[in-house]
Design an enzyme around this catalytic site. Structure first.
Site, PDB file in Angstrom:
ATOM      1  N   GLU A  18      11.767 -86.165  47.219  1.00  0.00           N
ATOM      2  CA  GLU A  18      11.286 -84.929  47.680  1.00  0.00           C
ATOM      3  C   GLU A  18      10.170 -85.068  48.456  1.00  0.00           C
ATOM      4  OE1 GLU A  18      10.069 -82.077  44.714  1.00  0.00           O
ATOM      5  OE2 GLU A  18      10.122 -80.368  46.307  1.00  0.00           O
TER       6      GLU A  18
ATOM      7  N   HIS B 202      16.759 -82.579  44.827  1.00  0.00           N
ATOM      8  CA  HIS B 202      16.309 -82.728  46.515  1.00  0.00           C
ATOM      9  C   HIS B 202      17.233 -84.002  47.114  1.00  0.00           C
ATOM     10  CE1 HIS B 202      13.534 -79.495  46.214  1.00  0.00           C
ATOM     11  NE2 HIS B 202      13.164 -80.016  45.000  1.00  0.00           N
TER      12      HIS B 202
END
Lengths: 499, 499
Positions: A348, A373
């Site tokens: 992320e 993510h």
């Protein structure tokens, strides 16, 4: 007639000979068509009704894109989410996606789901005390004025509100602590750390509010309700499982906190038996040392033992760029890997070659079931292949990544590349309450119009929903998919009939 | 001891048995290392001196990245280019990259290369007239007051300047027409079309200035000089080849304009015989009909005939999102494909599935030698494979893509993915004068620190320079590479000696 050698020469020259224009045009169109044929969702076969519904949906979608293509200053998805999150709710396409069964929500943090108005309403509860500090605010439920440390004074929130002289203004000031939405986000949130700092302040400020046991249970019940209203049928929720408290001085530890969730879930399932269920991912803070991670895993062991059907697995949360890198706990996590399913946040970040970026390798080597993510993974072709081999799904949260400043123009979100490469993707919303989004609808909507190809159609939407079921840890996938298909068919029929 | 069957079972179980932690850690590190081994530039072998220079360069690079990782609000590359383009010039790493031989510049537009100060200085030339309109300005060189249409009045620029009462203010106002650099770019350039509109205004305003024949020749000479000063040794320049004029009422057509360039190049090569050379890509405007493209190709044919060594090939320019799509001219361009090398702009867009995005397919099917930008190609895995098979290079212009609002945070530029996948890339600068950048140094610098992996080192830089030679159309690559290697060795020795 030709001899063998001459014949083969003819064949070769025919292969190398210039194609005529018709052939070239066909080749050009085939190239693009083949890409569409390998795109995410392309394996979904549509029924006649679905085809009909698709036409309606695609007419709405291409109309919006084509208008934006000609008038980019009117195109929402290159703007900040806060500029359009409210107004799009009135569009026909948003309403359709809201009504659409979206399957499961697989990446969300338990105390970031409901709206600032909801949180504000909680401050009207009895026995709430408040202490205003400069740029900060402390809450505590208590029968008497709290003695906890505070830079100014504790006062009853009810009294503070009514003696403020202007309740509306008072509440507006309070509400600001419960949302990231502001008028000039790019001027205030100047970099990732600035927005993360405000983001984390929300969790710090609201913890004593939410960890009051009755509120904790209420919030989770209302979360399940909000999901069901948003046509989500199943949830896997991440929680740090904080210590809860009540008015009588009792404290409730991690296991009790999980028990609260389980109890609420059972109540909710009784009230709404059409909801499929929920599971818990224990996800404490990552900015700790290795010994603390060992303690976390002990707790996880106990959770697994006490709630074998409710406990899904383990993750670590917090801004990856600030550490600690997963690598620091690699051995500890590796040794526990047969005991737990992992659901690690990784990548992320928009850094490339830093520790936060390389968390992706750790997550994959630890056989994480899904990656939270995976934003940075397009820069890692081998990690993509490993994830593919291991059938690891990416939990993508487009709106979160926009608001938390990983990407500015949503059309540049790596999800577009994931979809083009047909990687295993589920869509989720992370902390939709903080950006005043619906639990899942906004993320599907932004993905569908703002990120995916202009040509991506209802097959994309259906595949996203189905993936969220397949890549969940629910024990009875057949039942889940069967339930989903029923609702999907109903949804399709409604579109076609309303035509 | 074991029987054959039992033995093979043991082997199988050993393969499937859990690895110990050391093995897993090695696997994790190998995964990341293998990615580095396949990254762009990884095939470059370094000499001992290069290794030494690399250490110095990497120390500077990682210091900057690691500081930015901990303090993202101080990290230049997530900011607007206008915030750091000047200040970085004083850094040691920038100076090194400036001194580095960078090979060829393969993607630049002829009248967008020199700085606004250079253009401003041109307005001090004799016989220049000006007509100020609201938000616009007209120039014309003439012996007498021009009679060309103008919304206000024509006046001598010299007189206008000296009668303004404040020459500094007058020049500052003038200079604004010659640059995109402003203080609050995000507030003024609110979307792609807004910045393109200002960008195109520059070309409209400066055309009568630059197409005055003496200036035209001077500008090209000074461009070659600026490139040489920036340690670029060869150029392939795109031009619309406008009609030139002089003070005696003569007009010079496309062929004459190209002849001017050829004459200047010959002069320059005589003055600076260490410069390798330059070629011309005829690149007229794309927002035309098919008949006009046929006319363009006629001109291209003549150019090729008249300047067989100087003419490199054909392209079309202008904002792709506004049309016309290459597909509209596909047949015309296809029919001429054996006569010309193509160098098409394609995929300079963040739309996905629109006509501008699909220009990529047309460029590839037309066997373009290189693709200008190819920004959108990460969303097209099959087109990437086709480009790889056909050995088509991507001319990437990171700073241009940032300034013209294709990407906000440079770390999200698709070039990072190109490098990770080891696609064929050359770095160029498009129109560096408009963003007050050095001809090529800023683009190399931003690529090296802001876009590439933290681990990408001098091998990346050398490969970028070498690729610009290999993927040029210069007839004697051996000579070029030999000359480059000499300069490179000198550059490396200087770094090592200065240590």
């Amino acid at each position: 007639m030709c001899t063998a050698i001459l014949c083969s020469l003819f064949v070769i020259s025919a292969v190398f000979a210039d194609d005529d224009f018709e052939t070239i045009l066909r080749k050009r169109n085939n190239l693009l068509q083949e890409e569409l044929n390998m795109m995410f969702g392309s394996d979904i076969m549509l029924s006649d009704s679905e085809e009909q519904a698709n036409k309606i949906i695609m007419e709405l979608k291409t109309k919006e894109i084509d208008y934006g293509f000609g008038n980019p200053h009117h195109f929402n998805f290159s703007k900040h989410f806060f500029e359009y999150n409210d107004e799009v709710k009135d569009t026909e396409l948003f309403k359709l996606i809201k009504a659409m069964p979206k399957g499961a929500m697989l990446h969300a943090h338990d105390t970031g789901i409901l709206s600032p108005d909801y949180v504000l309403a909680l401050t009207y509860k009895d026995n709430l005390f408040v202490c205003f500090e400069e740029d900060n605010i402390n809450f505590l439920f208590s029968l008497e004025t709290p003695t906890a440390s505070c830079k100014t004074v504790w006062q009853s929130l009810k009294e503070a509100r009514y003696s403020s002289g202007n309740i509306e203004k008072f509440d507006a000031a309070l509400r600001k602590y419960f949302t990231l939405v502001i008028k000039n986000p790019n001027q205030v949130y100047t970099d990732i750390n600035a927005v993360w700092s405000k983001f984390q302040q929300y969790f710090i400020v609201t913890t004593p509010l939410f960890s009051f046991k009755p509120i904790w249970e209420q919030y989770f019940y209302d979360t399940l309700k909000a999901l069901r209203d948003d046509n989500v049928m199943y949830l896997e929720i991440r929680s740090v499982l904080p210590t809860l408290y009540d008015l009588h001085g009792s404290k409730y530890d991690t296991i009790d906190t999980a028990a609260s969730y389980k109890k609420v879930l059972d109540e909710f399932m009784e009230d709404y038996p059409d909801f499929i269920g929920a599971k818990l991912i224990y996800a404490p803070l990552r900015s700790v040392d290795n010994n603390t991670v060992k303690e976390y895993l002990k707790i996880a062991r106990e959770l697994k033992k006490k709630f074998p059907d409710f406990f899904a697995g383990f993750d670590l949360v917090g801004q990856e760029d600030l550490g600690a890198p997963t690598k620091e706990f690699l051995q500890t996590l590796y040794e526990a890997k047969d005991e737990f399913e992992y659901f690690f946040h990784a990548g992320e970040t928009n850094w490339y070659g830093t520790s936060s970026d390389e968390n992706l390798a750790d997550a994959i080597i630890l056989n994480t079931r899904r990656i939270g993510h995976a934003f940075a993974i397009t820069k890692h072709p081998l990690l993509i292949e490993e994830a593919r081999k291991k059938d690891i799904a990416f939990e993508v949260n487009v709106v979160s990544n926009k608001v938390l400043k990983l990407v500015e123009d949503i059309r540049n979100h790596p999800l577009a590349v994931f979809l083009a490469q047909n990687l295993t993707v589920v869509i989720s919303s992370d902390d939709p309450g903080l950006w005043e989004a619906e639990p899942l609808t906004h993320d599907f909507y932004v993905t569908f119009i703002g990120v995916a190809s202009r040509h991506a159609d209802i097959k994309l939407l259906k595949k996203l929903a189905l993936n969220s079921l397949y890549y969940s840890t629910y024990h009875n996938k057949d039942k889940m998919v069967y339930e989903f298909e029923k609702r999907w068919t109903k949804f399709i029929n409604t579109i076609v009939q309303d035509q």
